[in-house]
Write an enzyme that holds these catalytic residues in place. Structure first.
Site, PDB file in Angstrom:
ATOM      1  N   ARG A 197       0.839  -1.187   0.000  1.00  0.00           N
ATOM      2  CA  ARG A 197       0.000   0.000   0.000  1.00  0.00           C
ATOM      3  C   ARG A 197       0.881   1.247   0.000  1.00  0.00           C
ATOM      4  NH1 ARG A 197      -2.279  -3.519   3.817  1.00  0.00           N
ATOM      5  NH2 ARG A 197      -4.368  -4.285   3.259  1.00  0.00           N
ATOM      6  N   LYS A 222      -2.482  -2.081   7.902  1.00  0.00           N
ATOM      7  CA  LYS A 222      -3.902  -1.754   7.938  1.00  0.00           C
ATOM      8  C   LYS A 222      -4.701  -2.771   8.740  1.00  0.00           C
ATOM      9  CE  LYS A 222      -7.829  -0.740   4.896  1.00  0.00           C
ATOM     10  NZ  LYS A 222      -8.272  -0.624   3.486  1.00  0.00           N
ATOM     11  N   HIS A 276      -3.441   3.351  -6.268  1.00  0.00           N
ATOM     12  CA  HIS A 276      -3.841   2.106  -5.610  1.00  0.00           C
ATOM     13  C   HIS A 276      -4.063   0.987  -6.623  1.00  0.00           C
ATOM     14  CE1 HIS A 276      -5.100  -0.018  -2.014  1.00  0.00           C
ATOM     15  NE2 HIS A 276      -6.129  -0.507  -2.681  1.00  0.00           N
ATOM     16  N   ARG A 279      -1.465  -1.721  -6.813  1.00  0.00           N
ATOM     17  CA  ARG A 279      -1.600  -2.866  -5.892  1.00  0.00           C
ATOM     18  C   ARG A 279      -2.425  -3.965  -6.559  1.00  0.00           C
ATOM     19  NH1 ARG A 279      -1.404  -4.666  -0.558  1.00  0.00           N
ATOM     20  NH2 ARG A 279      -3.359  -5.392   0.373  1.00  0.00           N
ATOM     21  N   HIS A 302      -4.013  -9.795   3.231  1.00  0.00           N
ATOM     22  CA  HIS A 302      -5.461  -9.967   3.308  1.00  0.00           C
ATOM     23  C   HIS A 302      -5.815 -11.148   4.211  1.00  0.00           C
ATOM     24  CE1 HIS A 302      -5.401  -7.556  -0.463  1.00  0.00           C
ATOM     25  NE2 HIS A 302      -6.531  -7.105   0.037  1.00  0.00           N
ATOM     26  N   TYR A 311      -9.252  -7.738  -5.399  1.00  0.00           N
ATOM     27  CA  TYR A 311      -8.067  -7.061  -5.903  1.00  0.00           C
ATOM     28  C   TYR A 311      -7.460  -7.786  -7.093  1.00  0.00           C
ATOM     29  CZ  TYR A 311      -7.541  -3.717  -2.061  1.00  0.00           C
ATOM     30  OH  TYR A 311      -7.719  -2.683  -1.187  1.00  0.00           O
TER      31      TYR A 311
END
Length: 328
Positions: A197, A222, A276, A279, A302, A311
């Site tokens: 990120r 995160k 983003h 990613r 994740h 994603y």
């Protein structure tokens, strides 16, 4: 104080405390619901509830309190605080909490949908739902119910499917290399190679990088868990060529990167590409390399596989190359 209502094949029991809140529970039989109401009412009479008098408290007051007590504790509170500041200036914020009901937020929903996308309105209403839930359940605000609990929500944002198309990677890197800031190009390359990120890249310190082994250690991520990122040969060469003038590997601010990214993207003539999205590109490439879901999740961080797949947008051409049965 208590009432029971039939809903479908079940019975909904409710005990409401004037000036504070309500308690509800669903039962299969009406007799069980009535017994629960009697027990709950008796328990309430023998309990001193720490009710907060909300008579003079406005929605603006509640939003500002939530921002100071809850939002500031987020890893990146800027987006939520920006949204709260916006609604503190909105006419709905002048209403007293005791007067607010679901209709107010239905009107707000319909009004916002005329100007912004449904995903933005969805995020707005989810914020209000969290604010009222915290006020009632945690802070003891004397509200009978959450006025946003049962409101019909618009559809959330659809997952982006944007990946780098033919020549775009070369164009964006060439445009980034012309920037006066020497860190813009390495940051973009690092994002494409690692899937990290933006905030993780900018927080990365030299003491967290092991070039001999080829790993970068991430902390305060995160999802709250530390993880290690394997570095490609390109990443290792890139870091070896950077000067160590700061404890951070990339000593630039978030605003600096955002503005530089926009300049590079515009100079390259690329539309609808966000930082983003790099990613997304990296994670999709991991799968195209043949990595398994647990392996990719270990790198990306994740916890939920469903979020990981959001994603991931594989290029069928790369997938078909792995199977001899397909025509090449």
């Amino acid at each position: 104080m208590g009432c029971v209502r039939k809903r479908g094949k079940s019975w909904n029991a409710q005990v409401r405390i004037a000036g504070w809140r309500s308690f509800t529970k669903t039962f299969k039989f009406k007799s069980d619901a009535l017994r629960w109401i009697d027990k709950t009412e008796q328990k309430i009479k023998n309990t001193n509830f720490p009710a907060v008098n909300v008579g003079d408290i406005s929605l603006k007051d509640l939003l500002q309190t939530y921002a100071k007590k809850v939002s500031v504790n987020l890893k990146d509170p800027s987006v939520e605080i920006y949204r709260i500041d916006y609604f503190c200036r909105h006419p709905i914020a002048e209403n007293k909490l005791i007067n607010l009901n679901q209709r107010h937020f239905e009107y707000l929903r319909d009004e916002r949908l005329r100007f912004v996308k449904s995903g933005t309105v969805y995020a707005d209403l989810m914020l209000f739902r969290r604010v009222f839930k915290t006020a009632i359940n945690t802070w003891g605000y004397g509200l009978p119910n959450n006025p946003v609990e049962y409101i019909q929500l618009p559809s959330p944002h659809k997952p982006r499917k944007r990946r780098l198309e033919n020549g775009e990677e070369k164009d964006i890197l060439n445009a980034a290399s012309s920037q006066r800031n020497v860190y813009i190009l390495p940051v973009i390359v690092f994002a494409i190679e690692t899937g990290m990120r933006r905030s993780e890249i900018l927080r990365l310190r030299w003491c967290d990088v092991d070039l001999d082994v080829g790993f970068a250690s991430l902390f305060e991520t995160k999802n709250g868990e530390d993880r290690k990122i394997p570095l490609t040969r390109k990443c290792v060469r890139l870091l070896q060529n950077l000067q160590k003038i700061d404890e951070r590997v990339f000593p630039i601010s978030l605003t600096c990167l955002r503005l530089a990214w926009c300049r590079a993207r515009n100079k390259a003539g690329i539309k609808d590409l966000r930082f983003h999205d790099l990613r997304h590109e990296a994670i999709s490439r991991f799968f195209e390399m043949g990595m398994s879901v647990p392996e990719v999740a270990l790198i990306s961080g994740h916890k939920d596989v469903r979020q990981l797949f959001r994603y991931t947008h594989l290029n069928p051409k790369h997938v078909f190359k792995k199977y001899d049965a397909f025509i090449k």
